[in-house]
Design an enzyme around this catalytic site. Structure first.
Site, PDB file in Angstrom:
ATOM      1  N   ASP A 136      43.111  37.545  36.713  1.00  0.00           N
ATOM      2  CA  ASP A 136      41.865  37.386  37.467  1.00  0.00           C
ATOM      3  C   ASP A 136      40.657  37.856  36.656  1.00  0.00           C
ATOM      4  OD1 ASP A 136      40.331  36.604  39.612  1.00  0.00           O
ATOM      5  OD2 ASP A 136      40.575  38.484  40.694  1.00  0.00           O
ATOM      6  N   LYS A 179      43.999  36.112  44.112  1.00  0.00           N
ATOM      7  CA  LYS A 179      43.032  36.804  44.959  1.00  0.00           C
ATOM      8  C   LYS A 179      43.483  36.747  46.419  1.00  0.00           C
ATOM      9  CE  LYS A 179      38.882  35.531  42.243  1.00  0.00           C
ATOM     10  NZ  LYS A 179      38.310  36.856  41.985  1.00  0.00           N
ATOM     11  N   GLU A 190      39.636  36.307  33.996  1.00  0.00           N
ATOM     12  CA  GLU A 190      39.729  35.130  33.134  1.00  0.00           C
ATOM     13  C   GLU A 190      38.395  34.706  32.537  1.00  0.00           C
ATOM     14  OE1 GLU A 190      37.501  33.573  36.162  1.00  0.00           O
ATOM     15  OE2 GLU A 190      39.235  34.889  36.373  1.00  0.00           O
ATOM     16  N   LYS A 246      29.695  30.580  31.601  1.00  0.00           N
ATOM     17  CA  LYS A 246      31.050  30.629  32.163  1.00  0.00           C
ATOM     18  C   LYS A 246      31.174  29.554  33.238  1.00  0.00           C
ATOM     19  CE  LYS A 246      33.911  33.371  35.311  1.00  0.00           C
ATOM     20  NZ  LYS A 246      33.975  34.600  36.131  1.00  0.00           N
ATOM     21  N   ASP A 249      32.182  30.354  40.985  1.00  0.00           N
ATOM     22  CA  ASP A 249      32.491  31.067  39.749  1.00  0.00           C
ATOM     23  C   ASP A 249      32.041  30.305  38.507  1.00  0.00           C
ATOM     24  OD1 ASP A 249      33.354  33.517  38.826  1.00  0.00           O
ATOM     25  OD2 ASP A 249      35.390  32.846  38.425  1.00  0.00           O
ATOM     26  N   ARG A 255      36.001  36.335  31.044  1.00  0.00           N
ATOM     27  CA  ARG A 255      35.761  36.883  29.716  1.00  0.00           C
ATOM     28  C   ARG A 255      36.672  36.235  28.674  1.00  0.00           C
ATOM     29  NH1 ARG A 255      37.330  42.729  31.887  1.00  0.00           N
ATOM     30  NH2 ARG A 255      36.380  41.700  33.681  1.00  0.00           N
TER      31      ARG A 255
END
Length: 457
Positions: free
Chosen positions: A307, A237, A309, A225, A248, A311
């Site tokens: 949020d 957020k 996102e 990811k 992330d 997956r």
């Protein structure tokens, strides 16, 4: 080979360094000359974990030092040494077996690490003399510091284009083929979910694909990811939650570093690395709550929360991974806060549809002191991902959030394909010896050990 920070090949004046556990301290103490015994007693040194004692020479210089460790096979046990000791050259004088010596060197390297791209360090680490550097140990160290460096780098210097450049550089070094499908080409090549998440950013979303190895070998696919910044999208957020979202892309950092290690060590696999690289931005073209988006697998997804996102981008990458007829798919993702609530920052959450793969990874984690914890793919919870207008929703109940995310991903893995998913934090919230605040590799060393055992050379 060029040595990383904290190591030297040439140290004629290296000082002797001993290693002792608290259980073995009494024997060490009794074997010392009386002045050393008195000095250790005066300092209150007893070999406790994470301690160090510098021993004085008669002329006022340093005669040597002793480290207190708890588990000699745990690299973290030695992480305090490079900055607990004076910045001198040191030579191990305690007899350690090869596994303990490897742990010392790895822990020393991890403890010497500082992220210096934007700020000079306050001091240099102590230098450990290595006469014959173990290539696997230093390969593991390079993989871990690769993750740390990538995760620590702010998004302006670690966007989707930078992930592509890093992958291309690694691929060129190891003779791999690298392709990037970016922007609207994602729609043309049937990666609509990756495009939907990343289309609002000024930097084009992309799927980065690296292929390496002998086609006669088992196909291994590593998936990462690569959400280079996660604003949360239109479900924005709060400030505290957004502050560290440069991290992330930590799953991509793990997958890239592991792929580099697999190639460098020459594991007998046909390797594919797939990185879904995007920024989850806010803009006129941002994907919206309530939209139904297409996916490569032909499964429609209702966006319950923008949020969630990670997956969504992973589902296209996993569908493509399944098309490669793999022996094993392994994905890494900084996927859910729920995993952190359940297990805290140090234990990645492991999900797998193959008990043998899961157990092998858990065993490797215990052996190499790189632990993880298996969580259940509790399929009755698929009810939390029910959509009234699409095949599946990307989010739903706050119950069992990490399990729900893994169940979502599993929907895109072909039946009968072995798959393991690691929900990893990739971050140290505060500095500890050997674990500086910021990016961290978790489950990476054990993943390599599991793969090495699965695909012996």
């Amino acid at each position: 080979m060029n040595l990383p920070d904290g190591f030297t090949h040439n140290a004629p004046a290296a000082l002797p360094l001993e290693v002792v556990t608290r259980a073995g301290y009494a024997d060490w103490h009794s074997a010392q000359p009386a002045p050393v015994q008195l000095w250790a007693d005066a300092q209150g040194f007893d070999g406790s974990a994470g301690t160090a004692l510098v021993l004085p020479a008669a002329d006022g210089d340093i005669a040597g030092a002793v480290l207190g460790v708890e588990d000699p096979l745990d690299p973290a046990a030695y992480g305090h040494a490079p900055f607990a000791l004076p910045a001198r050259d040191w030579s191990l004088s305690t007899s350690l077996d090869p596994a303990q010596r490897a742990a010392l060197e790895l822990g020393w390297g991890l403890g010497s690490y500082r992220f210096t791209r934007y700020k000079a360090p306050l001091r240099a680490p102590a230098q450990l003399l290595v006469t014959a550097a173990d290539s696997e140990t230093f390969g593991l160290l390079a993989a871990c510091t690769r993750v740390r460096d990538m995760v620590n780098t702010p998004t302006e210097d670690m966007g989707p284009d930078h992930l592509e450049a890093i992958t291309r550089e690694i691929g060129a070094r190891h003779g791999a083929q690298v392709e990037a499908i970016a922007g609207d080409a994602l729609l043309e090549r049937n990666f609509p979910a990756i495009h939907a998440v990343g289309r609002a950013s000024h930097r084009a979303p992309r799927l980065i694909a690296l292929h390496w190895g002998d086609e006669s070998h088992p196909q291994l696919v590593l998936v990462g990811k690569g959400v280079c910044f996660d604003s949360g999208g239109l479900d924005i957020k709060p400030a505290d939650g957004m502050r560290n979202m440069k991290k992330d892309m930590g799953g991509a950092a793990h997958a890239i570093a592991l792929a580099e290690l697999v190639m460098a060590r020459g594991l007998p696999v046909r390797l594919s690395l797939l990185v879904a690289a995007v920024e989850n931005s806010i803009g006129p073209d941002a994907f919206r709550p309530g939209e139904v988006i297409a996916t490569r697998a032909g499964i429609s997804v209702e966006i319950d929360n923008t949020d969630a996102e990670g997956r969504v981008v992973l589902c296209d990458a996993l569908a493509h991974a399944g098309e490669l007829s793999p022996d094993l798919i392994v994905d890494f993702a900084t996927l859910t806060g729920a995993a952190r609530i359940a297990l805290g920052p140090d234990l990645p959450a492991l999900f797998a549809n193959d008990d043998a793969v899961a157990q092998a990874w858990l065993d490797a984690g215990n052996t190499h002191r790189d632990p993880l914890w298996r969580m259940p793919l509790w399929r009755p919870y698929l009810r939390y991902l029910t959509s009234n207008i699409a095949d599946i929703a990307n989010s739903g109940s706050k119950m069992a959030g990490a399990v729900n995310a893994a169940l979502y991903l599993e929907r895109f893995v072909p039946a009968g394909t072995s798959w393991a998913h690691l929900d990893v934090y990739a971050w140290n919230d505060a500095a500890r010896p050997g674990r500086p605040a910021g990016g961290e590799a978790l489950g990476l060393r054990s993943a390599y050990a599991m793969l090495k055992a699965r695909y012996p050379g």
